[in-house]
Design an enzyme around this catalytic site. Sequence first.
Site, PDB file in Angstrom:
ATOM      1  N   SER A   1       0.819  -1.215   0.000  1.00 57.31           N
ATOM      2  CA  SER A   1       0.000   0.000   0.000  1.00 57.31           C
ATOM      3  C   SER A   1       0.854   1.266   0.000  1.00 57.31           C
ATOM      4  O   SER A   1       1.601   1.521  -0.925  1.00 57.31           O
ATOM      5  CB  SER A   1      -0.950  -0.039   1.199  1.00 57.31           C
ATOM      6  OG  SER A   1      -1.908   0.979   1.154  1.00 57.31           O
TER       7      SER A   1
ATOM      8  N   ASP B   1      -2.507   6.325  -3.453  1.00 57.89           N
ATOM      9  CA  ASP B   1      -1.352   5.696  -2.826  1.00 57.89           C
ATOM     10  C   ASP B   1      -0.865   4.549  -3.705  1.00 57.89           C
ATOM     11  O   ASP B   1      -1.352   4.355  -4.817  1.00 57.89           O
ATOM     12  CB  ASP B   1      -1.671   5.242  -1.401  1.00 57.89           C
ATOM     13  CG  ASP B   1      -2.695   4.118  -1.361  1.00 57.89           C
ATOM     14  OD1 ASP B   1      -3.452   3.964  -2.334  1.00 57.89           O
ATOM     15  OD2 ASP B   1      -2.751   3.393  -0.344  1.00 57.89           O
TER      16      ASP B   1
ATOM     17  N   ASP C   1      -1.187   1.349  -3.937  1.00 55.28           N
ATOM     18  CA  ASP C   1      -2.082   0.346  -4.513  1.00 55.28           C
ATOM     19  C   ASP C   1      -3.434   0.939  -4.883  1.00 55.28           C
ATOM     20  O   ASP C   1      -4.355   0.208  -5.255  1.00 55.28           O
ATOM     21  CB  ASP C   1      -2.248  -0.856  -3.584  1.00 55.28           C
ATOM     22  CG  ASP C   1      -3.030  -0.537  -2.315  1.00 55.28           C
ATOM     23  OD1 ASP C   1      -3.031   0.641  -1.895  1.00 55.28           O
ATOM     24  OD2 ASP C   1      -3.636  -1.457  -1.741  1.00 55.28           O
TER      25      ASP C   1
ATOM     26  N   ASP D   1      -5.975   2.346  -3.375  1.00 53.23           N
ATOM     27  CA  ASP D   1      -7.252   2.177  -2.680  1.00 53.23           C
ATOM     28  C   ASP D   1      -7.589   3.373  -1.793  1.00 53.23           C
ATOM     29  O   ASP D   1      -8.643   3.410  -1.167  1.00 53.23           O
ATOM     30  CB  ASP D   1      -7.284   0.880  -1.877  1.00 53.23           C
ATOM     31  CG  ASP D   1      -6.253   0.813  -0.758  1.00 53.23           C
ATOM     32  OD1 ASP D   1      -5.420   1.741  -0.646  1.00 53.23           O
ATOM     33  OD2 ASP D   1      -6.277  -0.182  -0.003  1.00 53.23           O
TER      34      ASP D   1
END
Length: 453
Positions: free
Chosen positions: A109, A248, A250, A252
């Site tokens: 992440s 960010d 990833d 999400d």
Amino acid sequence: MSTKRKYFGTDGVRGTVGEAPITPEFVLRLGQAAGRALRAIAGTAGDQHPTVLIGKDTRISGYMLEAALEAGLSSAGVDVVLCGPLPTPGVAYLTRTLRLDAGIVISASHNPYPDNGIKFFSARGTKLPDDVEARIESELERPWHCVESKRLGKVRRLDDAAGRYIEFCKRTFPSEADLKGLKIVVDSAHGAAYHVASPVFHELGAEVVSLGAAPNGTNINDGVGAVHAGHLAEAVKTHKADFGIALDGDADRVVIADADGRIYNGDELLYIVVRDRMRRQRAVKGVAGTLMTNYSLERKLRELDVPFARAAVGDRYVLELLQEKGWLYGGEGSGHLLFLDCHTTGDGIVSALQVLSAVRRQQISLAEMTSDLVLMPQALVNAKVSRNFDWTSHAGLVAAVSEAERELNGSGRVLIRASGTEPVLRVMVEAAEVSIAEAMAQRLASTLGSAVN
């Protein structure tokens, strides 16, 4: 079954690559354990093969971990579909729409590139419940066993994953609307959305300035993306853009900047979308936040007769609370937002589109949309501590928290919690003035002394 977990944290298994548990050996065993658990849950036997989708972000370690995970799953008799770099919510979407048995994302992440992790999605495109993760952990304790050759899983690639996901994101934007006439800075954090985020906004009509879209394996989240919002603010002003959108690693989570470079966090963006739903006569049965959600948002929603409830920190727990109550909207100040009328999980691109669709409908600025929501200043200090550190047994910190709460006298909050992804204690103070919040948070963190690494 007990839900106590040894390896799984708030968002899957995460850590520094090369150190337990993020090693090729462990990930190989994790893949087999997940495969065995999946077969047991799905009730497959004999020649039947569950199918799992694997996506990843752009970290250089993703290649190594993908290979180990793929081998582990195959050894358990599970077929694998590889989609390459793709946002976490994209993997969730494709897992559901392709009717697969599970989805796995290799990502850490917003963490820097030396870290990586593994997180799982169910066939419905939601994070795995704690009890399923506990079942995978129980399988890790069993001896290694590879199925016979004729039952090994097969592996194939999904070549059009990015295109499928781009079209899904666009469908969450009103069909009668567009983004023509808007100039938008899109910062993909050199992460999983580097090849999908900008096309979404461009194909909806916006002029796009693309940042953070040149990953090299080691630059993910490095000075760019949602965790470095100051970079976005400067870029918006430099390019004289109408908005800035930062994701960010990833993709999400999201933060948004307006033309003045003002950054709007998850609490504000959630409020904008919920108020827009209400103005359109959409039922808002309630809104879920977390222990970190700004108290001003809770107070404002209650003024609007919208029930509000807090979950533990982590979007998975927000989702569980929403499902428990039958609500659709929730999120975190960090930018993890859930709009279950659009997607089954948090999605930075989809969340940004919901905000922009509200802007288009109301024809007013983000500042005007949030003019009646004045967030209380929050100060957050991350104190590195030893793993499994129990702050409740630290007499100095406990006494300091009690003293701080007496000083605030109901005009603010103190929240201490352990990170679910790294050996860090999060010390948060909410107060009427930012100087008070910052000084108090630093004071509390300083009492940890020798507990800090």
